[in-house]
Write an enzyme that holds these catalytic residues in place. Structure first.
Site, mmCIF file in Angstrom:
data_model
loop_
_atom_site.group_PDB
_atom_site.id
_atom_site.type_symbol
_atom_site.label_atom_id
_atom_site.label_comp_id
_atom_site.label_asym_id
_atom_site.label_seq_id
_atom_site.Cartn_x
_atom_site.Cartn_y
_atom_site.Cartn_z
ATOM 1 N N SER A 183 0.747 -1.298 0.010
ATOM 2 C CA SER A 183 -0.014 -0.322 -0.201
ATOM 3 C C SER A 183 0.779 0.992 0.072
ATOM 4 C CB SER A 183 -0.883 0.204 0.954
ATOM 5 O OG SER A 183 -1.723 -1.368 1.242
ATOM 6 N N PRO A 218 0.015 -2.066 8.602
ATOM 7 C CA PRO A 218 0.912 -2.260 9.676
ATOM 8 C C PRO A 218 1.941 -1.154 9.207
ATOM 9 C CG PRO A 218 1.808 -3.824 7.419
ATOM 10 C CD PRO A 218 -0.323 -2.868 7.236
ATOM 11 N N LYS A 301 -12.619 3.138 -0.849
ATOM 12 C CA LYS A 301 -13.360 1.681 -1.756
ATOM 13 C C LYS A 301 -14.301 1.246 -1.747
ATOM 14 C CE LYS A 301 -9.293 1.072 1.003
ATOM 15 N NZ LYS A 301 -7.673 0.987 0.400
HETATM 16 N N1 SAM Z 1 -1.930 2.298 4.821
HETATM 17 C C1 SAM Z 1 -2.058 0.075 5.302
HETATM 18 C C2 SAM Z 1 -0.198 0.460 5.064
HETATM 19 O O1 SAM Z 1 -0.609 0.895 3.822
HETATM 20 O O2 SAM Z 1 -0.257 -0.216 5.518
HETATM 21 C C3 SAM Z 1 -3.200 -0.212 4.963
HETATM 22 C C4 SAM Z 1 -4.302 0.108 6.098
HETATM 23 S S1 SAM Z 1 -5.535 -1.188 6.105
HETATM 24 C C5 SAM Z 1 -6.198 -1.435 4.226
HETATM 25 C C6 SAM Z 1 -6.781 -0.758 6.666
HETATM 26 C C7 SAM Z 1 -6.293 -0.992 8.023
HETATM 27 O O3 SAM Z 1 -7.476 0.371 8.445
HETATM 28 C C8 SAM Z 1 -6.073 -2.066 9.053
HETATM 29 O O4 SAM Z 1 -5.306 -2.276 9.627
HETATM 30 C C9 SAM Z 1 -7.038 -1.975 10.056
HETATM 31 O O5 SAM Z 1 -7.179 -2.291 11.060
HETATM 32 C C10 SAM Z 1 -7.480 -0.502 9.938
HETATM 33 N N2 SAM Z 1 -9.197 -0.271 10.578
HETATM 34 C C11 SAM Z 1 -10.219 -0.338 10.553
HETATM 35 N N3 SAM Z 1 -11.370 0.266 10.944
HETATM 36 C C12 SAM Z 1 -10.356 0.888 11.825
HETATM 37 C C13 SAM Z 1 -10.631 2.109 13.049
HETATM 38 N N4 SAM Z 1 -12.379 2.578 13.184
HETATM 39 N N5 SAM Z 1 -9.655 2.172 13.536
HETATM 40 C C14 SAM Z 1 -8.578 2.326 13.446
HETATM 41 N N6 SAM Z 1 -8.325 1.226 12.675
HETATM 42 C C15 SAM Z 1 -9.007 1.026 11.858
#
Ligand code: SAM
Length: 345
Positions: A183, A218, A301
């Protein structure tokens, strides 16, 4: 007179791009229709008379080629002559910036890449031999030839400022060895393509900037902020890559991103959460509208069917914030999603 444009998008998003083009055409009162090349990431707009699509503002378009002519049944032993004949009608001034060869972003399209590499030099040489002058003037068009097979191609032109400098609109980026997730390339591409250049320069050079990354784990997006020396509050219940945290530039908050409150000024907010676009937009409106951050880069998304409509309703919602500067694009590294950059005035 019919005037055809060829636009490139991510394969599978042809209907979304066509929807966008038809909306733009209707607003500009241009008559026309779209022909989608399904699964090939190509859309042909057949328009009446003169028209202009604002390439920068098109969300789903990767590349735009104008005054297009279709060449079918290209002979194996001479594909150049039909291209030259087409150019006679397209480039009467006989000046061009450069020649760009393209193919669809599909397995079949990629299988043409060796042929395209071999073909470019003889084609450019023959174009020049036939009296076309290469000229670097800003208003001189680029010649594009997009091959969809060995026998079929689209010939047209593009102009600086309404085109991508990359063939097919694909900006290839190298995944960093220590990148926590793929990402990371999305945010790198967003910084390069969506932000005004001077702002990106400022991000890279200004000291003491503060960022917030909502849904950070991550850490691919945090990685990009840290790369530019931006101190980042990384908000996610999930674990962050240890090498990022150990830079001393990351403060990991294991909490709900919707509830996180910044303690001080935030220069840049980024957000890559998998959630309903309307909820992410509401959250971004809160941050931008309340002046909690100066700018934001976020992902929407799009798992739904009517992606173009969803995007438009999200952008309309964001435009309710007075004076907000906004750019949205489906970047090459975006999948079923788009990336938005927004700045408060
Ligand atoms: N941008 C990140 C990267 O480049 O590594 C990847 C993000 S991943 C697609 C989406 C993340 O959003 C997940 O780790 C998930 O735990 C987090 N997430 C989803 N809903 C959330 C919330 N309400 N509060 C905090 N984190 C959230």
């Amino acid at each position: 007179m019919e005037n055809i444009s060829l636009l490139f998008c991510r394969p599978g998003f042809e209907n979304d791009l066509a929807g966008e083009l038809m909306q733009q055409a209707a607003e500009a009162q241009v008559g026309g229709y779209c022909k989608t090349l399904k699964g090939q990431g190509l859309v042909l707009f057949h328009g009446q008379g003169e028209y202009h699509f604002p390439f920068r503002d098109l969300v789903f378009a990767r590349q735009m080629v104008k005054q297009v002519q279709t060449l079918k049944n290209l002979p194996e032993d001479d594909r150049i002559s039909p291209i030259l004949s087409a150019l006679e009608g397209i480039l009467p001034e006989k000046k061009f910036r450069d020649v760009v060869l393209e193919s669809p972003d599909t397995n079949d399209g990629k299988s043409l890449s060796r042929f395209l590499k071999k073909f470019i030099h003889p084609l450019a040489k023959t174009i020049k031999k036939n009296g076309y002058q290469q000229d670097n003037g800003a208003d001189v068009p680029f010649i594009h030839v997009c091959f969809t097979s060995y026998e079929e191609a689209y010939v047209g032109i593009s102009y600086e400022g309404e085109r991508s400098p990359f063939p097919g609109g694909i900006r290839r980026l190298k995944f960093p060895k220590d990148g926590p997730s793929r990402s990371t390339l999305k945010l790198e591409e967003a910084f390069l393509d969506l932000l005004p250049r001077e702002l990106f320069q400022e991000l890279k050079e200004k000291e003491g900037l503060v960022g917030v990354d909502l849904g950070a784990a991550p850490g691919g997006w945090t990685y990009q902020l840290v790369k530019h020396g931006i101190f980042t509050y990384a908000v996610d219940n999930g674990p962050m890559e240890e090498s990022l945290v150990s830079t001393g530039l990351v403060d990991h908050h294991q909490e709900d991103a919707y509830k996180f409150q910044p303690r001080g000024h935030v220069d840049i907010l980024v957000c890559d959460m998998v959630d309903k676009p309307s909820l992410v937009v509401k959250l971004m409106k809160h941050w931008l509208g309340e002046g909690l951050c100066d700018m934001a880069v976020f992902n929407l998304k799009l798992p739904m069917k009517k992606r173009h409509q969803e995007v438009q309703s999200c952008l309309d919602e964001l435009r309710k914030i007075a004076g907000l500067e906004l750019r949205a694009k489906q970047l090459y590294h975006d999948r079923e999603e788009i990336t938005v950059w927004a700045r408060r005035s």
